[in-house]
Design an enzyme around this catalytic site. Structure first.
Site, short mmCIF file in Angstrom:
data_model
loop_
_atom_site.label_atom_id
_atom_site.label_comp_id
_atom_site.label_asym_id
_atom_site.label_seq_id
_atom_site.Cartn_x
_atom_site.Cartn_y
_atom_site.Cartn_z
N HIS A 56 -1.30 49.40 56.03
CA HIS A 56 -0.21 48.48 55.68
C HIS A 56 0.65 48.16 56.91
CE1 HIS A 56 2.94 46.87 52.88
NE2 HIS A 56 3.73 47.22 53.89
N GLU A 57 1.14 49.20 57.57
CA GLU A 57 1.97 48.97 58.76
C GLU A 57 1.15 48.29 59.85
OE1 GLU A 57 5.10 49.19 58.36
OE2 GLU A 57 4.93 50.27 56.45
N GLU A 116 5.03 40.57 54.52
CA GLU A 116 4.46 41.46 53.52
C GLU A 116 3.07 40.99 53.10
OE1 GLU A 116 6.21 44.05 53.37
OE2 GLU A 116 5.06 45.06 51.82
N HIS A 145 1.31 44.63 59.37
CA HIS A 145 2.57 44.10 59.92
C HIS A 145 2.45 44.00 61.45
CE1 HIS A 145 5.14 43.98 56.40
NE2 HIS A 145 4.98 45.25 56.12
ZN LIG Z 1 5.58 46.23 54.32
#
Ligand SMILES: [Zn+2]
Length: 501
Positions: free
Chosen positions: A266-267, A296, A270
């Site tokens: 997830h990170e 997101e 980003h």
């Molecule tokens: Zn996030």
């Protein structure tokens, strides 16, 4: 570069330098600084924040922006320069709308609200928190009122600050469709709680080995350790100085293998966004991702659409087993795939699975709407909260600690922010659907060839940074504006198959 823009540049450079210093201090506070440091370090943070603000908000810059906004000057600007001027004008308008005295009062209320919320959460005492929450809401309403245009609804003003152009009309349609299609699906899944076993993720997984696995996962999706670092913090997050210094954190639990894996992916999503922003703007006011929702969408695209697919694990599942040969002995690829997609309605947003996550957001959206577009007694909110959890997810909080007090957002004055989380998932699904039509995305995953996927996102989304907004990027990339149908279709198909409904 136009002569006038050249005069703006030193202000931008200086503001960037302050921002960089603030990013470093915040990063350090969350990862390396001793616990008691913040009490004193916060003084430096306060001063730097003030200086950073004064660098851009002053008469000289205002004058330059006015000149730069004139038609004849606009013609001399590059697309990026135009976007910078537009972005700064918007910021100015927002700040100027609020009387400085009231803004300061609000900051003081926020400063005291956080410990009040924390204490209320720890002691399950919502009524101790309600008065300060009420104060915050009153200020947000007042501020939104200052910015409100004719015929614009108050909550739309608030929503627009996080996601330009995403009004209640769009969100009502989005959440309405979600509710209609997914509430019955979640109810069906609730009837089969033992359909999927998560035992293989619940053994004792050595933390040091998990760290090595996390590094492997980050590298696998394309995180470049020559331009990025990874550290540990209580809650995973991503930050950056520019596109050559992007920082992510992760956290580890020995009994929950999936936690660290999906947090790092997830990170990492980003981080790839930030790493792929054009060099020309990475240190400018439009040098970040364009919005919370779009950011997101990139993290969730990697976390869910890619890493929670069957195909993603084909080339690397054996490698993952090498990290934990004993714990994962005899676990098949299919078993693993099913375990990482286990779904069960719960009370806590941050622990929700891919399917039920948006329900948590929808509940917060509906309540915020009642606050800003309706008339609701703040004391009554826990009751409303609990009823909505029962209605949509079939679970009722046993306390306000696990109910309305769980998120810190409202205590920080962040209203209108939650929808971005759900929008992110829906945008990810829309992009994925489009990409499937123009490239063999599943085949790439099976071959472990993630480069073309990243390249596509870089060329169509990432490189533009904040120079185009979410709707513009979606329109230009997929040929249509935001469309939630793909997300609903994606979740319905995926979970119908997984749970054999
Ligand atoms: Zn996030």
């Amino acid at each position: 570069m136009s002569a006038l823009f050249e005069r703006l540049q030193p202000y931008l450079d200086k503001a960037y330098a302050y921002r960089a210093a603030l990013v470093m201090l915040n990063w350090d506070n969350s990862t390396a600084a001793p616990k008691e440091a913040i009490e004193f370090t916060s003084k430096a943070i306060g001063i730097l924040s003030g200086e950073s603000y004064n660098t851009l908000i002053n008469e000289d810059v205002k004058e330059l922006l006015t000149e730069l906004s004139k038609d004849e000057e606009q013609e001399l600007l590059t697309a990026y320069e135009k976007a910078i001027v537009k972005n700064m004008n918007k910021e100015y308008k927002n700040l100027e709308a609020i009387p400085p005295q009231e803004f300061q009062e609000f900051q003081m209320i926020l400063a005291k609200a956080y410990p009040v919320w924390e204490e209320a959460k720890n002691t399950n005492n919502y009524s101790a928190y309600a008065p300060v929450l009420e104060e915050i809401i009153a200020y947000i309403k007042k501020f939104a009122g200052y910015k409100q245009k004719e015929n614009q609804k108050l909550y739309d003003v608030i929503l627009d600050e996080y996601e330009e152009g995403f009004t209640m009309e769009i969100l009502d349609d989005f959440f309405g469709k979600l509710r209609e299609a997914l509430v019955p699906l979640v109810q069906e899944i609730r009837k089969k709680p033992d359909h999927i076993s998560i035992d293989c993720l619940r053994k004792t997984y050595d933390i040091e080995t998990q760290k090595k696995l996390s590094r492997f996962m980050a590298e696998y999706i394309g995180f470049d350790f020559n331009r990025g670092v990874m550290a540990e913090s209580e809650h995973p997050f991503t930050t950056n100085l520019h596109n050559h210094d992007v920082r992510i954190t992760n956290h580890y639990q020995s009994g929950k293998l999936e936690d660290a894996i999906f947090s790092v992916v997830h990170e990492g999503g980003h981080a790839l966004y930030e790493m792929d922003i054009d060099d020309a703007i990475t240190m400018s006011p439009i040098g970040g991702g364009t919005s919370m929702g779009m950011h997101e969408s990139q993290s969730r695209f990697y976390e869910n659409n890619l890493a929670r697919s069957r195909e993603f694990w084909v080339p690397i599942f054996d490698k993952v087993k090498e990290f934990f040969p004993k714990e994962l002995e005899g676990v098949s690829h299919e078993e693993f795939y099913r375990a990482i997609n286990y779904s069960a309605p719960g009370l806590i947003r941050t622990q929700a699975d891919e399917l039920t996550y948006s329900f948590h957001v929808m509940i917060r959206y509906e309540i915020e709407k009642m606050i800003f577009d309706g008339d609701v007694d703040v004391q009554e909110l826990p009751k409303i909260w609990n009823a909505k959890y029962e209605e949509y997810l079939g679970v009722t909080p046993d306390s306000d600690t696990t109910g309305i007090l769980q998120d810190m957002h409202w205590s920080g004055g962040s209203f209108g922010y939650f929808p971005s989380y759900a929008l992110g998932s829906a945008i990810a699904a829309q992009l994925y659907h489009y990409m499937e039509g123009v490239m063999p995305i599943k085949q790439y995953l099976e071959e472990g060839n993630l480069a073309p996927i990243r390249e596509f996102l870089k060329e169509h989304i990432h490189k533009y940074g904040g120079s185009k907004n979410t709707q513009e990027l979606l329109q230009e990339t997929t040929g249509e504006k935001f469309n939630p149908e793909y997300y609903i279709k994606y979740l319905t198909e995926k979970f119908t198959e997984l749970y054999e409904l």
